[in-house]
Design an enzyme around this catalytic site. Structure first.
Site, PDB file in Angstrom:
ATOM      1  CG  LEU A  44      -1.911  -1.148   1.318  1.00 66.78           C
ATOM      2  CD1 LEU A  44      -2.668  -1.080   2.638  1.00 66.78           C
ATOM      3  CD2 LEU A  44      -2.879  -1.120   0.136  1.00 66.78           C
ATOM      4  CB  SER A  45       0.284   4.805  -0.764  1.00 68.17           C
ATOM      5  OG  SER A  45      -0.824   4.988   0.098  1.00 68.17           O
ATOM      6  CD  GLU A  46       1.655   6.984   2.616  1.00 70.35           C
ATOM      7  OE1 GLU A  46       2.312   7.871   2.053  1.00 70.35           O
ATOM      8  OE2 GLU A  46       0.442   6.772   2.357  1.00 70.35           O
ATOM      9  CB  THR A  47       2.251  -0.144   6.238  1.00 74.80           C
ATOM     10  OG1 THR A  47       1.753  -0.746   5.042  1.00 74.80           O
ATOM     11  CG2 THR A  47       1.945  -1.049   7.415  1.00 74.80           C
ATOM     12  CG  HIS A  76      -3.900   7.974   3.463  1.00 74.19           C
ATOM     13  ND1 HIS A  76      -2.689   7.877   2.812  1.00 74.19           N
ATOM     14  CD2 HIS A  76      -4.341   6.689   3.611  1.00 74.19           C
ATOM     15  CE1 HIS A  76      -2.422   6.603   2.577  1.00 74.19           C
ATOM     16  NE2 HIS A  76      -3.402   5.857   3.045  1.00 74.19           N
TER      17      HIS A  76
END
Length: 276
Positions: A44-47, A76
Site C-alpha cells: 500500500l502507499s503507506e503502512t 491519510h
C-alpha cells in the site's frame, strides 16, 4: 508474535472508495527492518505502526512506511491511524483531540462534527513560486503546455510537493502524465454546484502506482497556498481519486489562529491479527 491489525479506508465513508492504509496497532519491539519488510509486503502507499510515545504530551507514536522507506509525516496515515487507534479502544487524554507523535513532531487530530477527524497541517518546509525552468519541466511531466498552467508553487511539507493550478477540474481530469520524477499536485476548480470546490490529483516518483488516490499532505499544503493567495476565503472541499475509480472527499478550513485543518471520514475494512 501476533499483533492487532486493521486495514482502513481514508477520506471516504464507504469502503473501497478512498485511500487504504494498513495499521499495526501494537508494534512495540519491532525493528525498522521488520516494519519496512511488512510495509513492502502490504504494497500500500503507506503502512503505519503504533508504538508508545516518547513524550508525555502524546497519546501514541506512529511510524509511517511506504513500501520503500520510512517517512516523517503523511496525511491519510495520520487520520487512518487515529481512526484505527480509537476504534481499537484508544483513549486520548483529551476527549476532543488526539496528539500523535511522529518524526515530524506532534500532530493534533480533532474530532469533526458530524463525523470524521481532522489534523492540523504541519508547517511548510519550502514555499516559493516555481521558476521558469521548473514550469517547463512540469509541463513536460504533465504533458500539457506551459500556457495551460495558471500558477505553480513549491508547497513542500515533507514529501516534496510542487503544486500546479489549472483553469478547471476538467483540465485536471484530462491529464495523462509522462515520466514522473518529482512529487506534483494538480488542482483545478469545479463549476459552481459541482461535486466539490476543486478537483485534485497527486503524482509522485515516490509512489508504487505513480498516482495517489487521496492525499492528505498535498491537500494540506494546497490549502495554505489557496488561502494565502485569496483563491478561497472559507471552508471548502476537494475531490480526489476520480480517475482511479475512487470518490475521495477532503474537507479544508483555516481557523482564526491561521491553522489549516485537513478533515475527512474513514471506514474500517479489515480487523484481525498479523504474525510479526
Amino acid at each position: 508474535m501476533r499483533r492487532a491489525f486493521q486495514q482502513v479506508d481514508v477520506f471516504t465513508d464507504r469502503p473501497c472508495l478512498g485511500n487504504p492504509l494498513a495499521v499495526v496497532l501494537d508494534a512495540e519491539g519491532l525493528t525498522a527492518a521488520q516494519m519496512q519488510r511488512f510495509a513492502a509486503w502490504t504494497n500500500l502507499s503507506e503502512t503505519t505502526f503504533v508504538v508508545a510515545p516518547t513524550t508525555p504530551a502524546a497519546d501514541y507514536r506512529v511510524r509511517i512506511f511506504t513500501p520503500a522507506s520510512e517517512v516523517p509525516f503523511a496525511g491519510h496515515p495520520t487520520l487512518g491511524t487515529a481512526h484505527a487507534w480509537l476504534g481499537a479502544g484508544g483513549a486520548p487524554r483529551d476527549d476532543d483531540r488526539i496528539i500523535q507523535e511522529c518524526d515530524a513532531g506532534l500532530i493534533t487530530v480533532r474530532r469533526e462534527a458530524p463525523s470524521g477527524l481532522a489534523f492540523a497541517a504541519p508547517p511548510l518546509l519550502r514555499y516559493e513560486q516555481a521558476d521558469a525552468e521548473l514550469l517547463v519541466h512540469l509541463a513536460e511531466v504533465l504533458r500539457i503546455e506551459t500556457t495551460d498552467i495558471v500558477a505553480a508553487q513549491w508547497v513542500d511539507n515533507g514529501p516534496g510537493w510542487v503544486a500546479v493550478m489549472l483553469d478547471s477540474a476538467e483540465a485536471v481530469l484530462a491529464i495523462q502524465p509522462g515520466a514522473v520524477d518529482l512529487s506534483v499536485g494538480v488542482i483545478g476548480p469545479h463549476p459552481e454546484g459541482g461535486p466539490a470546490a476543486f478537483e485534485v490529483r497527486a503524482f509522485s516518483h515516490l509512489l508504487t502506482t505513480v498516482e495517489d488516490p487521496v492525499t492528505g499532505s498535498l491537500n494540506a499544503s494546497l490549502a495554505t497556498w489557496l488561502f494565502d493567495t485569496g483563491v478561497v476565503h472559507g471552508p471548502y472541499t476537494t475531490r480526489q481519486g476520480t480517475r482511479l475509480g475512487r470518490e475521495g472527499q477532503v474537507r479544508l478550513s483555516r481557523d482564526e489562529a491561521g491553522t489549516i485543518w485537513v478533515g475527512g471520514d474513514a471506514v474500517t475494512c479489515i480487523i484481525g491479527e498479523v504474525d510479526l
